[in-house]
Motif scaffolding. Structure first.
Motif, mmCIF file in Angstrom:
data_model
loop_
_atom_site.group_PDB
_atom_site.id
_atom_site.type_symbol
_atom_site.label_atom_id
_atom_site.label_comp_id
_atom_site.label_asym_id
_atom_site.label_seq_id
_atom_site.Cartn_x
_atom_site.Cartn_y
_atom_site.Cartn_z
ATOM 1 N N SER A 10 0.801 -1.230 0.000
ATOM 2 C CA SER A 10 0.000 0.000 0.000
ATOM 3 C C SER A 10 0.826 1.269 0.000
ATOM 4 O O SER A 10 0.270 2.364 -0.008
ATOM 5 C CB SER A 10 -0.908 0.014 1.245
ATOM 6 O OG SER A 10 -0.135 -0.057 2.433
ATOM 7 N N ASP A 11 2.150 1.192 0.002
ATOM 8 C CA ASP A 11 2.960 2.394 0.095
ATOM 9 C C ASP A 11 3.442 2.831 -1.284
ATOM 10 O O ASP A 11 2.723 2.685 -2.266
ATOM 11 C CB ASP A 11 4.122 2.162 1.075
ATOM 12 C CG ASP A 11 4.560 3.442 1.770
ATOM 13 O OD1 ASP A 11 5.045 4.331 1.070
ATOM 14 O OD2 ASP A 11 4.426 3.526 3.002
ATOM 15 N N LEU A 12 4.681 3.302 -1.394
ATOM 16 C CA LEU A 12 5.149 3.916 -2.631
ATOM 17 C C LEU A 12 5.236 2.950 -3.804
ATOM 18 O O LEU A 12 5.058 3.335 -4.945
ATOM 19 C CB LEU A 12 6.534 4.540 -2.408
ATOM 20 C CG LEU A 12 6.664 5.626 -1.343
ATOM 21 C CD1 LEU A 12 8.089 6.146 -1.325
ATOM 22 C CD2 LEU A 12 5.687 6.753 -1.592
ATOM 23 N N PHE A 13 5.572 1.694 -3.535
ATOM 24 C CA PHE A 13 5.841 0.750 -4.602
ATOM 25 C C PHE A 13 4.758 -0.323 -4.671
ATOM 26 O O PHE A 13 4.427 -0.916 -3.651
ATOM 27 C CB PHE A 13 7.191 0.065 -4.386
ATOM 28 C CG PHE A 13 8.348 1.011 -4.296
ATOM 29 C CD1 PHE A 13 9.062 1.359 -5.426
ATOM 30 C CD2 PHE A 13 8.720 1.559 -3.079
ATOM 31 C CE1 PHE A 13 10.132 2.228 -5.347
ATOM 32 C CE2 PHE A 13 9.790 2.429 -2.999
ATOM 33 C CZ PHE A 13 10.495 2.769 -4.129
ATOM 34 N N PRO A 14 4.247 -0.595 -5.834
ATOM 35 C CA PRO A 14 3.234 -1.646 -5.957
ATOM 36 C C PRO A 14 3.840 -3.038 -6.041
ATOM 37 O O PRO A 14 3.543 -3.823 -6.934
ATOM 38 C CB PRO A 14 2.507 -1.260 -7.255
ATOM 39 C CG PRO A 14 3.551 -0.595 -8.077
ATOM 40 C CD PRO A 14 4.426 0.149 -7.117
ATOM 41 N N TRP A 15 4.764 -3.337 -5.088
ATOM 42 C CA TRP A 15 5.282 -4.696 -4.983
ATOM 43 C C TRP A 15 4.167 -5.620 -4.498
ATOM 44 O O TRP A 15 3.152 -5.172 -3.962
ATOM 45 C CB TRP A 15 6.414 -4.784 -3.970
ATOM 46 C CG TRP A 15 7.565 -3.847 -4.090
ATOM 47 C CD1 TRP A 15 8.094 -3.084 -3.079
ATOM 48 C CD2 TRP A 15 8.382 -3.575 -5.238
ATOM 49 N NE1 TRP A 15 9.177 -2.376 -3.520
ATOM 50 C CE2 TRP A 15 9.373 -2.647 -4.851
ATOM 51 C CE3 TRP A 15 8.356 -4.028 -6.555
ATOM 52 C CZ2 TRP A 15 10.336 -2.173 -5.728
ATOM 53 C CZ3 TRP A 15 9.312 -3.544 -7.433
ATOM 54 C CH2 TRP A 15 10.290 -2.636 -7.023
ATOM 55 N N GLU A 16 4.411 -6.912 -4.618
ATOM 56 C CA GLU A 16 3.530 -7.860 -3.960
ATOM 57 C C GLU A 16 3.651 -7.666 -2.449
ATOM 58 O O GLU A 16 4.743 -7.445 -1.919
ATOM 59 C CB GLU A 16 3.920 -9.295 -4.332
ATOM 60 C CG GLU A 16 3.665 -9.651 -5.785
ATOM 61 C CD GLU A 16 2.186 -9.530 -6.152
ATOM 62 O OE1 GLU A 16 1.334 -9.999 -5.363
ATOM 63 O OE2 GLU A 16 1.886 -8.965 -7.220
ATOM 64 N N ALA A 17 2.520 -7.701 -1.743
ATOM 65 C CA ALA A 17 2.513 -7.431 -0.306
ATOM 66 C C ALA A 17 3.301 -8.490 0.452
ATOM 67 O O ALA A 17 3.256 -9.683 0.127
ATOM 68 C CB ALA A 17 1.085 -7.373 0.210
ATOM 69 N N VAL A 18 3.996 -8.036 1.490
ATOM 70 C CA VAL A 18 4.792 -8.903 2.364
ATOM 71 C C VAL A 18 4.051 -9.082 3.682
ATOM 72 O O VAL A 18 3.334 -8.172 4.145
ATOM 73 C CB VAL A 18 6.186 -8.283 2.588
ATOM 74 C CG1 VAL A 18 6.925 -8.965 3.734
ATOM 75 C CG2 VAL A 18 7.006 -8.344 1.302
ATOM 76 N N VAL A 19 4.204 -10.230 4.290
ATOM 77 C CA VAL A 19 3.583 -10.501 5.583
ATOM 78 C C VAL A 19 3.914 -9.367 6.567
ATOM 79 O O VAL A 19 5.073 -8.980 6.705
ATOM 80 C CB VAL A 19 4.075 -11.854 6.146
ATOM 81 C CG1 VAL A 19 3.650 -12.028 7.602
ATOM 82 C CG2 VAL A 19 3.542 -13.002 5.296
ATOM 83 N N GLU A 20 2.886 -8.823 7.184
ATOM 84 C CA GLU A 20 3.000 -7.767 8.199
ATOM 85 C C GLU A 20 3.687 -6.508 7.673
ATOM 86 O O GLU A 20 4.146 -5.673 8.457
ATOM 87 C CB GLU A 20 3.761 -8.282 9.425
ATOM 88 C CG GLU A 20 3.077 -9.456 10.119
ATOM 89 C CD GLU A 20 3.949 -10.077 11.195
ATOM 90 O OE1 GLU A 20 5.162 -9.752 11.256
ATOM 91 O OE2 GLU A 20 3.432 -10.900 11.980
#
Length: 523
Positions: free
Chosen positions: A109-119
């Protein structure tokens, strides 16, 4: 084309001009004044840069500070050449990529649309902290070119920290926008929030004097002033920093700090009509700037610089340059990300210049405060793609890829230092402002105030509402287009700061709508 505006007023921020005296343009006027006072006392542009760097880390702590990283371009009048210095953050040599498993919950949800990481371990908290480089960088530059004692140059920042940042309307707005994240760290909540949830200044009036308690920050700077920059990487401050990051679940060791060193290099030289730009090579926006300018200048003549044809050429070139960056360098920062960086530019009476950009990465960095030092920590680990096998995948001991783009520019009879904050919006702004100066002969003030476009990834072109008419119509015929207003918060475009020297006359200014930014002369 989305958005429909009818501008009814013009807002300007008068720049400053000083014959023979130096000028500092920074995102906080008090920091700019601190640098200008150094110049007035006979200091070099690098001396002023030290003062501004530490002062603005106190005055705008959510954007940058000693716990972050950055880069600078330096012009030495006596040498007749430019130097590039990169002191970006890097991952710990002990970092374990397995600590950042993908959650399967979509995009971060922040600057980079990476795949989300646990926590969100790569985005927030101690596990998002990278090895900081700002102190090493500014110290290396000062060691080579500075004239004034290190201790004296940190004095303004220490004074500001002892007094505490005044929480005015803008500070209250910035804190409120991140209050939910800040509340997750007890030390960040104590510094920025009331009762662990409300931003300080939530009930302010025009006569309030609410200030952050930055006494711990002041104590750390006082120790750094006495012990020298080496202490940050091999002394008491290093030990405190490692202890705090470890306690908050991060990867940082005494060896990480002791082994850190900034990188001096020859700059990229980018031909630009009858002038040129000196920019940073490597893992910065410099190569992308070179790609964009080299392409767009083929699409129109200098005499056509203000026409729809020129804007179309810039938009197409920026799209192509960012596609190459995304494909080859792995930079996938969201083009809609807010500005979360600090830039300042300096020229001294001898014509020496500094264009310096420093950052914590996200606004408020990791949203974690180091209790022993009183400073916000970066979240540089978020710069890496958590998916393995990508150009910028997370790994131990790896340099971060940055969007910083400080430049030194030259045109016949003039030279300038320029840069901006604003993530991926930085490079398009720097290229266009430089073009206004080189192609059209504008002053730094007029070039920064001029309407521009932003194309920083994806199909959409964002244009200043003042381009409504033939330019916007031409852009809309070729690209998805949105018109945007320039406002104090949030920024639709980057937030630049620049200085210019023509003959013996220096001038400088910052983004028109920057609430705190200004240019200050060394009277």
């Amino acid at each position: 084309m989305s958005g429909s505006f009818s501008p009814s007023q013009i807002t300007r921020k008068p720049g400053v001009t000083a014959t023979a005296n130096g000028v500092v343009a920074a995102q906080h006027a008090l920091a700019a004044r601190a640098g200008a006072e150094v110049l007035a006392a006979g200091g070099d542009a690098l001396d002023a840069a030290v003062a501004v760097s530490f002062a603005i880390g106190v005055l705008e702590p959510w954007m940058s500070g000693p716990m972050g990283g950055g880069a600078m371009m330096i012009w030495r009048e006596d040498e007749g050449r430019a130097h590039a210095l990169n002191y970006g953050m890097r991952s710990s040599a002990t970092l374990d990529p397995a600590h950042y498993p993908l959650s399967g919950a979509g995009k971060a949800s922040d600057l980079f649309p990476w795949e989300a990481v646990v926590e969100d371990r790569n985005v927030i908290g101690g596990s998002s902290v990278a090895v900081p480089g700002t102190v090493a960088g500014i110290s290396a530059a000062h060691g080579r070119y500075g004239r004034m004692p290190w201790k004296e140059l940190l004095a303004p920042a220490i004074s500001f920290a002892k007094e505490g940042l005044h929480v005015d309307w803008y500070a209250a707005l910035v804190i409120a926008a991140s209050a939910r994240d800040l509340a997750q760290d007890a030390d960040a909540a104590a510094l920025f929030l009331d009762d662990g949830q409300w931003p300080k200044g939530a009930g302010w009036t025009a006569l309030s004097n609410i200030r952050l308690d930055q006494s711990r920050h002041a104590a750390t700077l006082s120790h750094l002033a006495e012990a020298g920059a080496e202490d940050f990487y091999r002394g008491d401050i290093a030990a405190m920093l490692v202890g705090d990051v470890t306690a908050k679940g991060g990867f940082l060791t005494v060896d990480d700090l002791a082994d850190y060193a900034p990188d001096w290099s020859d700059p990229l030289v980018i031909p630009f009509r009858g002038g040129q730009l000196f920019a940073l090579p490597g893992l910065t926006a410099g190569p992308t700037l070179a790609h964009a300018i080299g392409t767009w200048t083929e699409g129109y003549s200098a005499e056509e610089a203000a026409t729809p044809k020129a804007h179309l050429a810039r938009a197409a070139a920026l799209k192509a340059a960012y596609k190459a960056r995304l494909d080859g360098m792995g930079d996938h920062e969201s083009a809609k990300a807010p500005g979360c960086t600090t830039h300042f530019s300096i020229v001294d009476r001898d014509g020496n210049m500094v264009a310096m950009t420093q950052t914590l990465l996200s606004i408020f960095g990791s949203r974690v405060v180091s209790p022993s030092t009183g400073m916000l920590l970066n979240n540089g680990i978020m710069w890496f793609d958590p998916e393995p096998g990508k150009p910028n995948s997370l790994a131990p001991g790896k340099r971060c890829l940055m969007n910083v783009c400080p430049v030194i520019g030259e045109a016949p009879g003039k030279r300038f230092a320029l840069g901006a904050s604003g993530g991926r919006k930085i490079m398009p702004a720097v290229g266009q402002i430089a073009g206004h100066i080189i192609e059209q002969g504008l002053s730094m003030q007029a070039a920064i105030e001029a309407p521009r476009i932003d194309v920083s990834g994806g199909d959409q072109v964002v244009a200043d509402e003042r381009l409504a008419g033939p330019v916007a119509e031409a852009l809309a015929a070729a690209h998805p287009l949105a018109l945007a207003q320039r406002m104090p918060f949030p920024y639709a475009f980057a937030c630049p700061a620049g200085v210019l020297r023509e003959g013996n006359t220096n001038s400088g200014t910052t983004e028109t709508f920057s609430p705190w930014g200004d240019g200050v002369t060394a009277d």
